[in-house]
Write an enzyme that holds these catalytic residues in place. Structure first.
Site, mmCIF file in Angstrom:
data_model
loop_
_atom_site.group_PDB
_atom_site.id
_atom_site.type_symbol
_atom_site.label_atom_id
_atom_site.label_comp_id
_atom_site.label_asym_id
_atom_site.label_seq_id
_atom_site.Cartn_x
_atom_site.Cartn_y
_atom_site.Cartn_z
ATOM 1 N N SER A 98 -9.318 32.106 27.387
ATOM 2 C CA SER A 98 -9.006 33.207 27.907
ATOM 3 C C SER A 98 -8.223 33.337 29.058
ATOM 4 C CB SER A 98 -10.157 34.030 28.080
ATOM 5 O OG SER A 98 -10.970 33.474 29.139
ATOM 6 N N SER A 140 -11.996 27.983 28.884
ATOM 7 C CA SER A 140 -10.890 28.796 29.416
ATOM 8 C C SER A 140 -10.227 28.474 30.505
ATOM 9 C CB SER A 140 -11.652 30.145 29.485
ATOM 10 O OG SER A 140 -11.909 30.710 28.141
ATOM 11 N N LYS A 162 -7.972 36.195 37.852
ATOM 12 C CA LYS A 162 -8.025 36.657 36.446
ATOM 13 C C LYS A 162 -8.855 37.984 36.177
ATOM 14 C CE LYS A 162 -10.441 34.626 32.263
ATOM 15 N NZ LYS A 162 -11.050 33.438 31.768
#
Length: 464
Positions: free
Chosen positions: A153, A177, A78
């Site tokens: 996210s 997330s 990420k």
């Protein structure tokens, strides 16, 4: 409804990470074949899904083999964690990218398991929204139906794992997330206990460490295998070890069920799936009890102000943190609205922080009588792209966000573990997640229960 996936007759096939390890060991596939197949899959689906933040395909092909159980299995990181040679842009384009000089603490552990990073995945700006819909970088779309959000996210990671690009990808969770994209994309997502896995410096410096690193996978055994291997590299002695979890637990559990969020009752479709999940658990011999929401009345406003404080620190310290090219005019309305909310309420912070610090003691008065608490992961079904448009008025965005993401933030504050499992489908055909929470340190209990549920109600794959 058109699904976007890349599962096919190549080296990756439909294998999970543990399956790929076995294929590598018996020689039926090579490391090079797996990396090339994953790159081809990423290139095939990214135009529709928009999950890529940074391509590192050439360096993945050139990288020397690394030891570890997962050696040779392709993955993504990420784009809010530092990986040497790759920029970290936090889901925004508000400054000029520059590559990280070294791996961060998280990447050292994550990649130490042998995983091969193909690049970085998109997230919502600074991870503040539950949908990644950046006005210039574009929206990350759900592979089950691209009219809908992939959640956030950790949206790019969720979309790519669900679409079969890689079997496992990095996610982290400061308000849901890991669990939100798991629910939206039909994946397994464990937010571990606070301190279970390392954090990069910026996340360690938070007044309350609400963020936890983890992974998104398509199978319980992949999640369990990752935690086993990570624990061999980095272990917090203050937490009981997870160890090697390979099967359901034998203990019958006392499980509480709650469909009332901090804002409202869960939507009817989600509530029905929660009730069916409770019935499944009873059928497996667990004791199930209905309870109300254990969060204190002040929790909604307290968490929102703390969330806003993080934006305030990032925006006000932007040039110091991200360099002189930082331009706040390129930030979205949610980020700027949160910063403004914090600025107008700074006087409330001491009491807010004190109440948040006491949250686990407050909730334990209700949840302490149970081994596990079951809730929906999200208060309603996955929305379409545009529902959480970050260019809309801040008050519209935040009202819709708080309404939807109403169950997950509690464990970020208490530090307790929680796992989302794909246990239903909405009327629109998208996955719906159910979330199971446990006391601090009881991550193993959640994995054992997840194995049992997966055996009893196998998870549906996107290509079925």
């Amino acid at each position: 409804m058109v699904r976007i996936h890349a599962v096919g007759d190549d080296a990756l096939g439909d294998l999970d990470a543990v399956g790929l390890v076995a294929a590598l060991r018996d020689g039926s596939v090579s490391r090079e074949e797996l990396i090339d197949a994953a790159i081809a899959r990423a290139e095939a689906v990214n135009p529709a899904l928009n999950g890529l933040a940074y391509r590192a395909f050439d360096s993945a092909r050139a990288a020397a083999p690394h030891g570890g159980f997962l050696s040779g299995v392709p993955t993504f990181v990420k784009d809010n964690a530092d990986v040497a040679g790759m920029p970290t842009m936090e889901g925004t384009d508000a400054w000029t990218p520059r590559p990280a000089a070294t791996d961060g603490d998280w990447a050292r552990t994550y990649l130490g398991t042998g995983l091969v990073p193909l690049g970085k995945t998109q997230l919502s700006e600074f991870g503040f929204s539950a949908s990644a819909e950046h006005p210039r970088l574009g929206a990350v779309r759900n592979p089950w139906n691209t009219d809908y959000t992939a959640g956030a996210s950790s949206s790019g990671s969720g979309a790519f794992v669900a679409a079969g690009v890689v079997p496992i990808a990095h996610a982290n969770d400061g308000g849901g997330s890991i669990r939100i994209p798991a629910a939206c994309n039909g994946l397994v997502g464990l937010k571990p206990s606070r301190g279970r896995l390392p954090l990069d410096k910026q996340m360690r410096q938070m007044p309350i460490r609400i963020v936890a690193n983890g992974v998104l996978t398509r199978s319980v055994r992949d999640t369990a295998a990752f935690y086993r291997e990570a624990e061999l590299l980095w272990r917090n002695p203050k937490l009981p070890p997870i160890g090697d979890v390979t099967a359901p637990g034998r203990q019958r559990l006392n499980i509480a069920v709650c469909t009332e969020s901090i804002v409202r009752q869960a939507g009817p479709e989600v509530r029905e799936i929660a009730e069916k999940t409770a019935a499944l658990l009873e059928g497996l011999g667990h004791r199930v009890t209905q309870i109300g929401n254990p969060a204190p009345v002040s929790f909604k406003e307290d968490f929102l102000l703390y969330w806003a404080l993080l934006s305030y620190a990032l925006v006000r310290g932007g040039k110091r943190t991200f360099g002189p090219s930082f331009d706040r005019t390129r930030l979205d309305n949610l980020t700027l609205g949160l910063e403004d909310h914090a600025a107008r309420n700074l006087r409330k912070l001491p009491l807010t922080m004190a109440r948040l610090a006491r949250t686990r003691r407050a909730t334990a008065r209700v949840t302490g009588r149970y081994d596990v608490v079951l809730t929906p992961t999200l208060a309603d079904v996955t929305p379409r792209i545009g529902h959480l448009d970050p260019t809309a008025d801040y008050h519209q965005i935040i009202d819709r966000l708080v309404d939807w993401v109403a169950f997950t933030p509690l464990q970020n504050v208490t530090g307790e573990p929680a796992i989302s499992l794909p246990l239903g489908r909405s009327e629109s055909g998208l996955p719906v997640g159910m979330m199971f929470g446990a006391p601090l340190g009881q991550d193993r209990r959640l994995l054992e229960l997840a194995y049992e549920i997966e055996e009893a109600a196998p998870f549906r794959s996107i290509q079925d």
